[in-house]
Design a protein around this motif. Structure first.
Motif, PDB file in Angstrom:
ATOM      1  N   GLN A   1       0.845  -1.203   0.000  1.00 59.07           N
ATOM      2  CA  GLN A   1       0.000   0.000   0.000  1.00 59.07           C
ATOM      3  C   GLN A   1       0.873   1.244   0.000  1.00 59.07           C
ATOM      4  O   GLN A   1       0.445   2.317  -0.424  1.00 59.07           O
ATOM      5  N   SER A   2       2.087   1.104   0.493  1.00 63.40           N
ATOM      6  CA  SER A   2       3.136   2.114   0.378  1.00 63.40           C
ATOM      7  C   SER A   2       4.414   1.448   0.897  1.00 63.40           C
ATOM      8  O   SER A   2       4.345   0.416   1.553  1.00 63.40           O
ATOM      9  N   PRO A   3       5.585   2.043   0.608  1.00 59.09           N
ATOM     10  CA  PRO A   3       6.819   1.412   1.109  1.00 59.09           C
ATOM     11  C   PRO A   3       7.128   1.787   2.561  1.00 59.09           C
ATOM     12  O   PRO A   3       8.282   1.750   2.977  1.00 59.09           O
TER      13      PRO A   3
ATOM     14  N   TYR B   1       9.517  -0.508   4.702  1.00 59.94           N
ATOM     15  CA  TYR B   1      10.846  -0.670   4.105  1.00 59.94           C
ATOM     16  C   TYR B   1      11.637   0.637   4.136  1.00 59.94           C
ATOM     17  O   TYR B   1      12.838   0.652   4.313  1.00 59.94           O
ATOM     18  N   LYS B   2      10.932   1.768   3.948  1.00 57.12           N
ATOM     19  CA  LYS B   2      11.711   3.013   3.961  1.00 57.12           C
ATOM     20  C   LYS B   2      12.214   3.310   5.370  1.00 57.12           C
ATOM     21  O   LYS B   2      13.316   3.826   5.553  1.00 57.12           O
ATOM     22  N   GLN B   3      11.430   2.926   6.370  1.00 56.42           N
ATOM     23  CA  GLN B   3      11.923   3.094   7.741  1.00 56.42           C
ATOM     24  C   GLN B   3      13.111   2.164   8.000  1.00 56.42           C
ATOM     25  O   GLN B   3      14.069   2.528   8.659  1.00 56.42           O
TER      26      GLN B   3
ATOM     27  N   ILE C   1      -0.422   0.331  -3.994  1.00 56.27           N
ATOM     28  CA  ILE C   1      -1.532  -0.457  -4.528  1.00 56.27           C
ATOM     29  C   ILE C   1      -2.510  -0.752  -3.403  1.00 56.27           C
ATOM     30  O   ILE C   1      -2.150  -1.378  -2.402  1.00 56.27           O
ATOM     31  N   ARG C   2      -3.710  -0.241  -3.566  1.00 59.93           N
ATOM     32  CA  ARG C   2      -4.693  -0.332  -2.471  1.00 59.93           C
ATOM     33  C   ARG C   2      -6.045  -0.735  -3.034  1.00 59.93           C
ATOM     34  O   ARG C   2      -6.522  -0.139  -3.995  1.00 59.93           O
ATOM     35  N   ASP C   3      -6.638  -1.707  -2.397  1.00 63.91           N
ATOM     36  CA  ASP C   3      -7.951  -2.163  -2.848  1.00 63.91           C
ATOM     37  C   ASP C   3      -9.007  -1.305  -2.170  1.00 63.91           C
ATOM     38  O   ASP C   3      -9.579  -1.695  -1.160  1.00 63.91           O
TER      39      ASP C   3
ATOM     40  N   GLY D   1      -0.271  15.230  -0.236  1.00 70.31           N
ATOM     41  CA  GLY D   1       0.748  14.407   0.401  1.00 70.31           C
ATOM     42  C   GLY D   1       0.536  14.343   1.895  1.00 70.31           C
ATOM     43  O   GLY D   1      -0.235  15.126   2.460  1.00 70.31           O
ATOM     44  N   GLY D   2       1.204  13.397   2.510  1.00 74.31           N
ATOM     45  CA  GLY D   2       1.102  13.295   3.954  1.00 74.31           C
ATOM     46  C   GLY D   2       2.261  12.489   4.499  1.00 74.31           C
ATOM     47  O   GLY D   2       2.772  11.585   3.838  1.00 74.31           O
ATOM     48  N   GLY D   3       2.691  12.869   5.708  1.00 75.13           N
ATOM     49  CA  GLY D   3       3.798  12.133   6.317  1.00 75.13           C
ATOM     50  C   GLY D   3       3.867  12.451   7.789  1.00 75.13           C
ATOM     51  O   GLY D   3       2.989  13.121   8.349  1.00 75.13           O
TER      52      GLY D   3
HETATM   53  N1  ASP Z   1       3.105   5.877   3.959  1.00 71.75           N
HETATM   54  C1  ASP Z   1       2.315   7.072   4.032  1.00 71.75           C
HETATM   55  C2  ASP Z   1       1.159   6.993   3.055  1.00 71.75           C
HETATM   56  O1  ASP Z   1       1.201   6.246   2.117  1.00 71.75           O
HETATM   57  C3  ASP Z   1       3.111   8.290   3.707  1.00 71.75           C
HETATM   58  C4  ASP Z   1       4.148   8.573   4.729  1.00 71.75           C
HETATM   59  O2  ASP Z   1       3.783   8.754   5.906  1.00 71.75           O
HETATM   60  O3  ASP Z   1       5.309   8.686   4.367  1.00 71.75           O
HETATM   61  O4  ASP Z   1       0.200   7.721   3.209  1.00 71.75           O
END
Ligand code: ASP
Length: 483
Positions: A209-211, A214-216, A233-235, A376-378
Motif C-alpha cells: 500500500q506504500s513502502p 521498508y523506507k523506515q 496499490i490499495r484495494d 501528500g502526507g507524512g
Molecule cells: N506511507 C504514508 C502513506 O502512504 C506516507 C508517509 O507517511 O510517508 O500515506
C-alpha cells in the motif's frame, strides 16, 4: 536522410529534410493536398503542389510521372497514418503566416511520402478533448486516446514534474532506492491486493500500500535520505481522485524534526512547480492546525484560492498539522487516524506510553494540501520500540499480536535506528493540480475504469485450471464477482 524533429524544422529553411510522424489532418483541395504532420515535438503543415516534381517512386503506376505518383499517395493517405515525409522547408509568403501556430511561418513542400503504416478510421475523434468519450471505449483504445493533445500534455507534465523533483532530491543528497513489490500485508488503512505463493501452499504476499516499513528500515540501514517514485496499490473504493494504483514520491530522512521534512518538501515542490511556470499563492506555505481547519473550513482539505485565483491557475498550498493520533472505530476500539508508525508530538509521548488521554494525543502528522486536494502526507516516526509498542497497545493488540504484526520493526528499532520522518506525495493529485484535471485517470497513462477493468488489456480475468492448481487455489464459483 536523417530524421529531423518537427520543432527543429525552422532551423532548416531551404533544405530538403526528412520527418516522421502521423497525419494529424489532411485537407484535399483538389489541385493541392495539405497535411498537418505531427510528431512528439509538434505540428507542421506540408503541401503537395500540383506541379510537384517529386522524388516518389512510381511503383504500381507504370508510366506515371513521379509527381503523379506522389499525388496518388497523397490522395490515399488518411488521418493517423504513420508516414515518413521528405520535403523542402520553405518560408511561407507573408500573407500566409500564422503567427500564433507552431511552425506557422514555414511549410514543407512535400517531395516524397512513404506510408509506414496505414490506419483504420479511428473509433473516436482525437483532435478534440476526449474527456466526454465513453470511458470503456477510451480504455479499450487508450493508445489512441493518448495521442490526443491534452493527454500528451498531461503525461509530459507528469514526467517533467517527477524529473524536477528527482533533480531536487539528488541535489539534496537523497538516494533513490527500490523496495519490494511482493511483501507482507501492511496496516496502511486500506484492503490489500494479495498474490498467492506457488512455493508456499496457502500463503500469500501482499502488494505494498506504500513502502512505509521498508523506507523506515532503510533509515535503520544508514541511508539517511531515501526517495522512490513508488507504486502504491490499495484495494479501495474507486473515486474520481482515487484508483487501485497510484504513484508517490516517497521520501524518508534521518535525524529530522517535522520542520526539516516540511521545509525539504516545500523547497522541492516550489522549485518544481515554479520552474514549470506556475504561481504559488503563499510562501512559505501556511501551517494550519487540524482543529482550526475543521472550525474554519469544516474539513481538513480546503481550497484557499479566491475565484479570481482559481481562474488564473494559482496553486494554494498549505500544511495541516496537529491531527489527533487516534479515533474510535465503529466497534468502539481505538485506531490510528493516519499512520500507526508515527510519533506523537513530543508533549504527548508520555500519555501514549501510559495509554492516558488517548483522545487528546496529537500526532506529528503533516498533510500537504493544494487547491482542495490532499497532495501528500507524512510524519515523524516512532523510532524506539517502546513507543511503537504503546501505539499498538492503545489499539488493543496483545503482546503476541503486535509481535506478529510489527515484531520485525521493533527488532530493528533495538539497533540504534535514528530518529526519522518522511512523506508520501501523491503524484497524480499533484499533476491534477498542475493540469486542472479533476479525474485521476486523466493523468495516468493506463488507468483502470471505474469498474476496475484495466486499460487495453482485459484484467481481472479467470485463471486456467492449471494455474489454479499450481497456486493451490480453488475458486468458489458462487462467489464470482460480476464485472
Ligand atoms: N506511507 C504514508 C502513506 O502512504 C506516507 C508517509 O507517511 O510517508 O500515506
Amino acid at each position: 536522410m536523417k530524421r529531423i524533429f518537427i520543432d527543429e524544422l525552422g532551423k532548416h529553411i531551404g533544405e530538403t529534410v526528412s520527418i516522421s510522424g502521423w497525419v494529424d489532418v489532411r485537407r484535399d483541395q483538389g489541385k493541392m493536398v495539405f497535411f498537418d504532420f505531427r510528431d512528439r515535438s509538434g505540428l507542421v503543415q506540408g503541401v503537395v503542389l500540383p506541379k510537384s516534381d517529386a522524388m516518389a517512386k512510381p511503383e504500381g503506376s507504370p508510366g506515371a510521372s513521379q509527381g503523379e505518383a506522389l499525388r496518388e499517395i497523397a490522395k490515399e493517405i488518411r488521418n493517423e497514418y504513420a508516414v515518413q515525409v521528405e520535403g523542402v522547408v520553405n518560408k511561407r509568403p507573408e500573407k500566409n503566416v500564422q503567427a500564433d501556430r507552431q511552425n506557422g511561418d514555414i511549410e514543407l513542400e512535400i517531395k516524397n511520402i512513404e506510408i509506414l503504416n496505414p490506419s483504420e478510421p479511428l473509433p473516436f475523434d482525437i483532435s478534440n478533448d476526449t474527456s466526454n468519450i465513453d470511458e470503456g471505449t477510451r480504455a479499450e483504445y487508450r493508445y489512441l486516446d493518448l495521442r490526443s493533445e491534452r493527454m500528451q500534455k498531461n503525461i509530459h507534465v507528469r514526467s517533467e514534474f517527477i524529473d524536477r523533483c528527482r533533480q531536487y532530491l539528488f541535489k539534496n543528497h537523497f538516494t533513490e532506492i527500490e523496495t519490494p513489490l511482493l511483501t507482507e500485508s501492511t496496516p496502511e488503512g486500506s484492503r490489500d491486493f494479495v498474490v498467492p505463493s506457488r512455493l508456499s501452499p496457502g500463503k500469500f504476499y501482499a502488494l505494498p500500500q506504500s513502502p512505509q516499513q521498508y523506507k523506515q528500515l532503510l533509515m535503520a540501514s544508514g541511508f539517511e535520505r531515501y526517495f522512490q517514485i513508488a507504486r502504491c496499490i490499495r484495494d479501495e473504493d474507486l473515486r474520481a481522485d482515487r484508483g487501485f494504483e497510484h504513484t508517490q514520491i516517497d521520501m524518508e530522512m534521518s535525524f529530522v524534526k517535522m520542520e526539516d521534512v516540511m521545509d525539504m518538501v516545500e523547497g522541492m515542490i516550489t522549485t518544481a512547480v515554479e520552474a514549470m511556470g506556475h504561481t504559488i499563492k503563499q510562501k512559505p506555505f501556511p501551517r494550519i492546525p487540524y482543529k482550526e481547519a475543521m472550525q474554519k473550513y469544516g474539513a481538513d482539505k480546503f481550497d484557499l484560492r479566491t475565484q479570481e485565483e482559481k481562474e488564473n491557475g494559482i496553486l494554494a498550498y498549505a500544511w495541516v498539522v496537529n491531527f489527533p493520533f487516534f479515533e474510535k472505530t465503529d466497534e468502539g476500539a481505538w485506531t490510528f487516524t493516519h499512520n500507526p508508525f508515527s510519533m506523537p508530538i513530543p508533549e504527548h509521548i508520555d500519555w501514549l506510553l501510559k495509554g492516558e488521554h488517548v483522545e487528546e494525543i496529537l500526532t506529528t502528522q503533516y498533510d500537504l494540501i493544494c487547491n482542495g486536494y490532499e497532495s501528500g502526507g507524512g510524519s515523524i516516526r516512532a523510532h524506539k520500540p517502546e513507543i511503537l509498542e504503546a501505539t499498538y497497545r492503545v489499539m488493543g493488540f496483545s503482546k503476541e499480536d503486535l509481535e506478529e504484526r510489527i515484531g520485525h520493526m521493533l527488532k530493528a528499532f533495538r539497533f540504534g535506528t535514528p530518529p526519522h520522518g518522511g512523506i508520501g506525495l501523491g503524484v497524480e493529485r499533484n499533476i491534477m493540480n498542475l493540469t486542472s484535471e479533476t479525474m485521476l485517470r486523466e493523468v495516468q497513462a493506463f488507468p483502470m475504469t471505474r469498474g476496475g477493468q484495466t486499460a487495453v488489456m482485459k484484467a481481472p480475468k479467470p485463471l486456467s485450471e492449471k494455474q489454479l492448481r499450481e497456486l493451490h487455489l480453488s475458486v468458489n464459483a458462487n462467489n464470482k464477482s460480476k464485472n
